[in-house]
Write a protein that holds these residues in place. Structure first.
Motif, PDB file in Angstrom:
ATOM      1  N   ASN A 208       6.549   2.634   1.137  1.00  0.00           N
ATOM      2  CA  ASN A 208       7.194   1.355   1.439  1.00  0.00           C
ATOM      3  C   ASN A 208       6.258   0.430   2.212  1.00  0.00           C
ATOM      4  O   ASN A 208       6.205  -0.776   1.959  1.00  0.00           O
ATOM      5  CB  ASN A 208       8.472   1.583   2.243  1.00  0.00           C
ATOM      6  N   THR A 211       3.537  -0.880  -0.410  1.00  0.00           N
ATOM      7  CA  THR A 211       4.055  -1.799  -1.433  1.00  0.00           C
ATOM      8  C   THR A 211       4.540  -3.114  -0.827  1.00  0.00           C
ATOM      9  O   THR A 211       4.326  -4.186  -1.409  1.00  0.00           O
ATOM     10  CB  THR A 211       5.196  -1.133  -2.223  1.00  0.00           C
ATOM     11  N   GLU A 215       3.069  -6.787  -1.587  1.00  0.00           N
ATOM     12  CA  GLU A 215       3.982  -7.833  -2.050  1.00  0.00           C
ATOM     13  C   GLU A 215       3.862  -9.081  -1.190  1.00  0.00           C
ATOM     14  O   GLU A 215       3.933 -10.205  -1.686  1.00  0.00           O
ATOM     15  CB  GLU A 215       5.423  -7.320  -2.051  1.00  0.00           C
ATOM     16  N   ASN A 222       6.056  -3.592  -5.828  1.00  0.00           N
ATOM     17  CA  ASN A 222       5.742  -2.195  -6.134  1.00  0.00           C
ATOM     18  C   ASN A 222       4.268  -1.907  -6.420  1.00  0.00           C
ATOM     19  O   ASN A 222       3.942  -0.879  -7.011  1.00  0.00           O
ATOM     20  CB  ASN A 222       6.609  -1.670  -7.279  1.00  0.00           C
ATOM     21  N   CYS A 224       0.902  -0.469  -5.311  1.00  0.00           N
ATOM     22  CA  CYS A 224       0.609   0.543  -4.286  1.00  0.00           C
ATOM     23  C   CYS A 224      -0.875   0.775  -4.064  1.00  0.00           C
ATOM     24  O   CYS A 224      -1.249   1.636  -3.262  1.00  0.00           O
ATOM     25  CB  CYS A 224       1.285   1.865  -4.638  1.00  0.00           C
ATOM     26  N   LYS A 301      10.116   5.583  -5.767  1.00  0.00           N
ATOM     27  CA  LYS A 301      10.498   4.180  -5.600  1.00  0.00           C
ATOM     28  C   LYS A 301      10.439   3.504  -6.965  1.00  0.00           C
ATOM     29  O   LYS A 301       9.355   3.280  -7.520  1.00  0.00           O
ATOM     30  CB  LYS A 301       9.579   3.465  -4.612  1.00  0.00           C
ATOM     31  N   ARG A 311       7.854   1.522 -11.811  1.00  0.00           N
ATOM     32  CA  ARG A 311       7.428   2.458 -10.770  1.00  0.00           C
ATOM     33  C   ARG A 311       6.194   1.898 -10.060  1.00  0.00           C
ATOM     34  O   ARG A 311       5.593   0.927 -10.537  1.00  0.00           O
ATOM     35  CB  ARG A 311       7.110   3.826 -11.393  1.00  0.00           C
ATOM     36  N   PRO A 312       5.806   2.477  -8.925  1.00  0.00           N
ATOM     37  CA  PRO A 312       4.583   2.006  -8.243  1.00  0.00           C
ATOM     38  C   PRO A 312       3.378   2.051  -9.178  1.00  0.00           C
ATOM     39  O   PRO A 312       3.232   2.974  -9.984  1.00  0.00           O
ATOM     40  CB  PRO A 312       4.435   2.988  -7.082  1.00  0.00           C
TER      41      PRO A 312
END
Length: 444
Positions: A208, A211, A215, A222, A224, A301, A311-312
């Protein structure tokens, strides 16, 4: 204050203490200078007896150095080859006794850290942390030298890029012993410390954090990590395979592939290909690729973007294949639609963190600018420098000027038959992300 000026000032303070201990600026009234701070090159006895001249000499030299430090031009964003190496010290100038004196004879942490960064590429607290972690393993090797001295010697070599032969006079040791100690310490860094400092962001909290930071930087959800490759120039390589090792810039090299987070810390490192191998091939041969393709990495996530489960994912330039877990630009020249061009701009903004991370890596550990170790030990030396880079970033060491390389000119990666399903889903996800980004930003 300029770090080089702090270093010069620290040397002046040692000179001042030697000339007139009773007037030391940094020592308390009850402290006395350490006898170990006076080496074989101490001032003559007649100069020591003339204590009244010491303050005048000290402040005169300090004022001159202060003026020179203030007038020094600020050289930002060094280009390749523009930062000459400092000359090695005189023969036999750095014994264990001198090192221990340098370690202990300090009353000012900023001055000590400035000296340490100039010598070893990192501050004294970071140095002691590394020594503490490596000490049990070095002690088990029955090395005749103290662990901290051995680590300092290797860090000096990595930070300045000297060969074992050129350091032999500085440390009064045989070149083969310097090579042996370098190989031992870099192997320990690349194996024992790697799992602690180079980690995939798999936990929910860490994922988290990464990401959300990306962002905030790019407006893309998402993301990473950012992936890129760089050639590490070699001094030693098989002459009968020179074409295999010659990279796109014309020199023999090994390829380094890294994935960076938003803090410019590497969470994956791979050194498995000679210089002539392209980024896409190196990526496909990496453990990371195999783990991503086989769903071995579990990222808990998943978000919904215009009906697509995202997905990431990692971002890279067009030298990498477009996959569901690796987003690349639509076009290298801005020939896409407005939504696609906007997406490309934000993606490359996220990718810039790995470019800066590589620049910091090569700037901190200058041996990677021209790697002068045996080919069999080159990969572990490169990985060891990546581990040290992460330690510095985690401990918030000051970032040096970024080493810059020419822009890549490689062609876009082709899609393999075995990757077509990943590419199909990747293309669909990329368009959904681009449309969503364009809609969100244009409606503000």
């Amino acid at each position: 204050m300029d770090e080089s000026f702090l270093l010069m000032l620290s040397n002046l303070l040692h000179l001042h203490n030697s000339l007139d201990p009773s007037t030391s600026l940094l020592s308390s009234a009850s402290s006395t200078p350490s006898s170990s701070s006076v080496t074989s090159s101490s001032p003559s006895s007649s100069l020591l007896s003339t204590s009244s001249a010491a303050p005048l000499l000290f402040f005169t030299l300090a004022s001159l150095l202060s003026f020179l430090a203030c007038s020094k031009p600020n050289n930002k964003n060094r280009k390749s080859g523009s930062s000459p190496r400092p000359a090695p010290p005189a023969n036999g100038a750095y014994t264990v006794a001198v090192f221990q004196s340098l370690s202990n004879d300090w009353t000012s942490a900023p001055l000590r850290d400035a000296q340490w960064r100039a010598l070893y590429g990192l501050s004294y607290p970071v140095f002691t942390k590394i020594v503490e972690k490596l000490n049990p393993h070095i002690a088990a090797s029955n090395l005749s030298l103290p662990s901290d001295f051995a680590v300092s010697m290797v860090l000096f070599r990595l930070a300045h890029g000297y060969s074992a032969k050129s350091l032999a006079s500085r440390y009064n040791l045989e070149p083969y012993l310097i090579s042996k100690i370098t190989n031992m310490v870099t192997r320990l860094l690349a194996t024992k410390l790697y799992p602690e400092y180079v980690k995939i962001p798999a936990s929910k909290r860490r994922l988290n954090e990464v990401t959300l930071a990306f962002e905030e930087l790019t407006s893309l959800p998402n993301m990473c990590g950012a992936i890129d490759g760089t050639p590490i120039k070699l001094r030693s390589f098989p002459t009968n395979e020179s074409n295999l090792y010659r990279c796109e810039y014309g020199y023999p090299a090994l390829q380094l592939q890294v994935v960076s987070d938003h803090k410019k810390m590497f969470w994956d490192v791979c050194v498995k290909a000679p210089g002539a191998v392209d980024d896409a091939t190196h990526f496909r041969d990496s453990l990371l690729y195999n783990r991503l393709v086989s769903d071995d990495i579990v990222w808990d996530k998943v978000i919904n973007v215009r009906g697509h489960h995202v997905r990431p994912y990692v971002v890279g330039d067009w030298c990498y294949p477009l996959m569901a877990f690796l987003m690349t630009p639509f076009s290298p020249n801005g020939s896409g639609s407005p939504a696609q061009n906007l997406f490309d701009g934000m993606l490359m903004k996220g990718r810039s963190v790995v470019v800066d991370a590589i620049g910091l890596l090569k700037s901190r550990w200058r041996i990677l600018q021209d790697l002068d170790v045996g080919l069999s030990h080159a990969p572990q030396t490169i990985v060891a420098c990546c581990v040290l880079h992460n330690v510095c970033q985690q401990m918030r060491e000051p970032e040096p000027d970024v080493w810059r390389e020419p822009d890549e000119t490689a062609a876009p990666a082709r899609v393999l038959e075995s990757e077509k399903s990943f590419h199909y889903f990747g293309d669909s996800l990329r368009q959904a992300l681009a449309d969503d980004l364009h809609h969100r930003l244009s409606s503000r």
